[in-house]
Design an enzyme around this catalytic site. Structure first.
Site, PDB file in Angstrom:
ATOM      1  N   GLY A 118       0.732  -1.310   0.008  1.00 12.15           N
ATOM      2  CA  GLY A 118      -0.040  -0.234   0.108  1.00 12.15           C
ATOM      3  C   GLY A 118       0.873   1.371   0.208  1.00 12.15           C
ATOM      4  N   SER A 126     -21.268  -9.170 -28.659  1.00 11.40           N
ATOM      5  CA  SER A 126     -20.755  -7.761 -29.336  1.00 11.40           C
ATOM      6  C   SER A 126     -19.643  -8.192 -30.466  1.00 11.40           C
ATOM      7  CB  SER A 126     -20.007  -7.165 -28.108  1.00 11.40           C
ATOM      8  OG  SER A 126     -19.066  -7.826 -27.583  1.00 11.40           O
ATOM      9  N   VAL A 131     -14.687 -11.332 -27.025  1.00  8.48           N
ATOM     10  CA  VAL A 131     -14.573 -12.802 -26.088  1.00  8.48           C
ATOM     11  C   VAL A 131     -15.321 -12.908 -24.997  1.00  8.48           C
ATOM     12  CG1 VAL A 131     -12.489 -11.973 -24.954  1.00  8.48           C
ATOM     13  CG2 VAL A 131     -12.960 -14.258 -25.573  1.00  8.48           C
ATOM     14  N   ASP A 132     -15.704 -11.693 -24.368  1.00  6.54           N
ATOM     15  CA  ASP A 132     -16.403 -11.789 -23.148  1.00  6.54           C
ATOM     16  C   ASP A 132     -17.768 -12.285 -23.441  1.00  6.54           C
ATOM     17  OD1 ASP A 132     -14.196 -10.988 -22.064  1.00  6.54           O
ATOM     18  OD2 ASP A 132     -14.811  -8.872 -21.543  1.00  6.54           O
ATOM     19  N   SER A 133     -18.671 -11.412 -24.072  1.00  7.84           N
ATOM     20  CA  SER A 133     -19.890 -12.019 -24.205  1.00  7.84           C
ATOM     21  C   SER A 133     -20.010 -13.327 -25.017  1.00  7.84           C
ATOM     22  CB  SER A 133     -20.571 -11.017 -25.108  1.00  7.84           C
ATOM     23  OG  SER A 133     -20.076 -10.798 -26.478  1.00  7.84           O
ATOM     24  N   LYS A 137      -9.717 -11.491 -17.088  1.00  9.16           N
ATOM     25  CA  LYS A 137      -9.817 -11.621 -18.638  1.00  9.16           C
ATOM     26  C   LYS A 137      -8.802 -12.945 -19.126  1.00  9.16           C
ATOM     27  CE  LYS A 137     -10.553  -9.446 -22.679  1.00  9.16           C
ATOM     28  NZ  LYS A 137     -12.007  -8.990 -22.620  1.00  9.16           N
ATOM     29  N   HIS A 142       8.165  -7.632  -3.658  1.00 11.17           N
ATOM     30  CA  HIS A 142       6.944  -7.877  -4.340  1.00 11.17           C
ATOM     31  C   HIS A 142       6.963  -9.123  -5.118  1.00 11.17           C
ATOM     32  CE1 HIS A 142       4.589  -4.424  -3.516  1.00 11.17           C
ATOM     33  NE2 HIS A 142       5.613  -3.743  -3.250  1.00 11.17           N
ATOM     34  N   CYS A 157       5.190  -6.360   1.711  1.00 11.08           N
ATOM     35  CA  CYS A 157       5.572  -4.810   1.677  1.00 11.08           C
ATOM     36  C   CYS A 157       4.947  -4.044   2.637  1.00 11.08           C
ATOM     37  CB  CYS A 157       5.147  -4.319   0.451  1.00 11.08           C
ATOM     38  SG  CYS A 157       6.107  -2.564   0.173  1.00 11.08           S
ATOM     39  N   TYR A 158       3.828  -3.136   2.438  1.00  8.38           N
ATOM     40  CA  TYR A 158       3.078  -2.630   3.658  1.00  8.38           C
ATOM     41  C   TYR A 158       2.570  -3.618   4.389  1.00  8.38           C
ATOM     42  CZ  TYR A 158      -0.251   0.421   5.926  1.00  8.38           C
ATOM     43  OH  TYR A 158      -1.103   1.197   6.772  1.00  8.38           O
ATOM     44  N   GLU A 202       4.579 -10.763  -6.610  1.00 11.34           N
ATOM     45  CA  GLU A 202       3.460 -10.683  -7.633  1.00 11.34           C
ATOM     46  C   GLU A 202       4.156 -10.209  -8.917  1.00 11.34           C
ATOM     47  OE1 GLU A 202       3.792  -9.039  -5.008  1.00 11.34           O
ATOM     48  OE2 GLU A 202       2.785  -6.862  -5.206  1.00 11.34           O
TER      49      GLU A 202
END
Ligand code: XMP
Length: 532
Positions: free
Chosen positions: A77, A245, A248-250, A388, A191, A104-105, A193
């Site tokens: 943070g 649409s 890819v999502d729809s 995603k 970090h 970290c934080y 990540e």
């Protein structure tokens, strides 16, 4: 808590009996202390096939306990733990007998809560730093003692709480990591990540596998079977509609629902006429064709063009397109009897963002494919838990074509906001063809997957040229290609000169109405990715 401390406990990587339970059972919860990488932590945990959710740092401990998390991660943070009003860590959280990893934080907050000391070490540390780790520590099990890590901090832990030991050091952070394995508490100042910590994935994996004994059940196949179950329970024997649409999502959302309830689903493709070359046809072929999903294809380009006549303001364009899209969708939905459910491709990132809701609106992103609030239908949101890249993996698992799954992002209002000025049929035809040439060459060069987006823009100005022996007076095409991780920032892509030359000469030779090709070399910020 059952942290297995023996590094050779490989049974943890096999899907266990939990594999049959709900994926949301026993998540790893990431407490968001406001760090820019907090989302990334949840994603990395999921990359290790463990279900993870991001929650606000001040979520009451009772609520957290009720989820019976496998593990808890405290994110980084921006604040200093010494600042008045700095987000605090409830010490109760460290007494739940749930393994906790502070980053970290999060490490500093853990140290403070347990009676350690956090101070300024004299020198802030930002960027890559060499780390000396103890390979017998849980987080560093089976990893090299010397490795690089990514640091980004001012404060640091200067003395560890009672019962902890230091498990790694860096130049400016003598306490770069600490653990109290008996209590299942671990922390790192760096970090793990981010990709700049090359062994970060392994460090997180050690926390999950050894520290939390978390089963690796978060796979695309599992998500699919669970969502299908869930959709069936929600929908029963009622009818469902879904707006497609081209994205890819729809498409993935529709496929999941179709697998769950078959022909109870009808898809509606409101085709505003601003899709890329071949895109609408591809949707029709995939859904209406070999998947045999009932599909209504609404060809509405004329209606959109009429409404956009004379409109040049980008926000007005978006508004008109968004509203017309919704109206058409409603008209089609009204023709179908007894529809009670509406599918939406809401993603986990949308869910997180709508919770935070702080970023200023730069563009209204009026989302086509998004839906009317006042439609009296219940939402089915099968992607609500997915990032995603997970949606893409689910799409692949469902057998969607690679081309559709890995398509670059495309704005809802489509080519209409890539024509700078009034949208006309002639300009659309020019832009669509020029864009197709660009895509073809980028794919041929093997660069499509490496770029966040690559596309053509048509500014409605004309310039003089000469072709053959004749003067020309025609449109330019702007080439735009960017790399990015999340569209919040982007860098212009350094495309090879010979590729640019091929694109330029093909567009000028093949696309009537264009006599000049230029390259946009603006990053974001200060530019945006799209021109409107
Ligand atoms: P900008 O241009 O703001 O774009 O840097 C960031 C990302 O968002 C996409 N974009 C849109 N997506 N509706 C959408 O669905 C829109 O109106 C819209 N405008 C921009 C853009 O393509 C990029 O990926």
């Amino acid at each position: 808590m059952s942290p297995s401390l023996s590094g050779d406990d490989t049974s943890l990587v096999e899907p266990s009996a939990d594999a049959t339970g709900s994926l949301e059972d026993r998540p790893v919860l990431v407490l968001d202390f406001g760090g820019q990488y907090a989302h990334l932590i949840a994603r990395r945990v999921r990359d290790a096939r463990v279900y993870s959710e991001l929650i606000p740092h001040d979520t009451p401990v009772a609520e957290i306990r009720a989820r019976s998390p496998r593990g808890i991660i405290l994110s980084g943070g921006p604040a200093s733990v010494h600042e008045p009003g700095a987000p605090a860590l409830d010490p109760e959280l460290l007494r739940l007998s749930v393994p906790v990893l502070g980053i970290c934080y999060g490490m500093q907050a853990m140290a403070l809560a347990l009676g350690g000391d956090v101070g300024r070490t004299g020198a802030a540390e930002f960027g890559k730093a060499p780390l000396r780790a103890q390979p017998d520590a849980v987080l560093f099990r089976d990893l090299p003692a010397d490795q690089d890590c990514w640091m980004s901090h001012n404060d640091a832990v200067v003395s560890v709480p009672a019962g902890f030991r230091v498990t790694a050091s860096s130049g400016n952070a003598p306490v770069a990591a600490m653990e109290s394995a008996e209590r299942g508490l671990y922390a790192v100042q760096f970090h793990p990540e981010v990709v700049h910590t090359p062994r970060g994935h392994d460090i997180l994996k050690n926390f999950l596998e050894i520290g939390c004994a978390a089963p690796t059940t978060w796979t695309a196949a599992h998500v699919i079977s669970e969502q299908i179950e869930r959709i069936r329970r929600q929908v029963g024997s009622e009818r469902v509609i879904c707006g497609l649409s081209g994205g890819v999502d729809s498409a993935v959302a529709a496929l999941l629902v179709h697998q769950a309830v078959g022909d109870q689903l009808t898809c509606i493709l409101v085709d505003h006429g601003f899709l890329r070359e071949g895109e609408a046809e591809q949707v029709v072929e995939t859904f209406g064709g070999h998947l045999d999903v009932p599909l209504v294809h609404v060809r509405a380009q004329d209606r959109f063009l009429t409404l956009l006549a004379g409109v040049t303001d980008p926000e007005r364009k978006r508004k008109i397109i968004g509203e017309t899209f919704i109206r058409l969708f409603e008209e089609e939905a009204a023709k179908l009897d007894g529809v009670r459910f509406l599918v939406q491709g809401t993603l986990y990132s949308d869910v997180i963002e709508s919770g935070a809701g702080t970023a200023a609106t730069i563009k209204s992103h009026h989302n086509v494919g998004g839906l009317p609030d006042d439609m009296e239908m219940e939402l089915v949101e099968p992607l609500r838990l997915l990032f995603k890249d997970e949606v893409r993996r689910v799409g692949e698992e469902l057998g969607m074509s690679e081309r559709m799954v890995w398509r670059q992002p495309f704005p809802g209002p489509g080519l209409a906001i890539r024509i700078i000025g009034e949208v006309t049929e002639e300009r659309l035809a020019i832009l669509r063809r020029a864009d197709a040439v660009l895509q073809e060459e980028i794919r041929r060069a093997g660069l499509y997957g490496e770029l966040w987006q690559s596309f053509a823009v048509l500014p409605a100005v004309k310039s003089v040229g000469v072709m053959g022996d004749a003067r020309t007076y025609a449109y330019p095409i702007v080439l735009r290609a960017v790399t990015s991780d999340d569209a919040m920032t982007a860098d212009w892509a350094r495309l090879p000169y010979d590729l640019l030359e091929r694109i330029s000469s093909r567009i000028i030779n093949e696309v009537v109405g264009v006599n000049r090709v230029v390259l946009d070399i603006t990053s974001k910020p200060p530019g945006t990715i799209e021109w409107e």
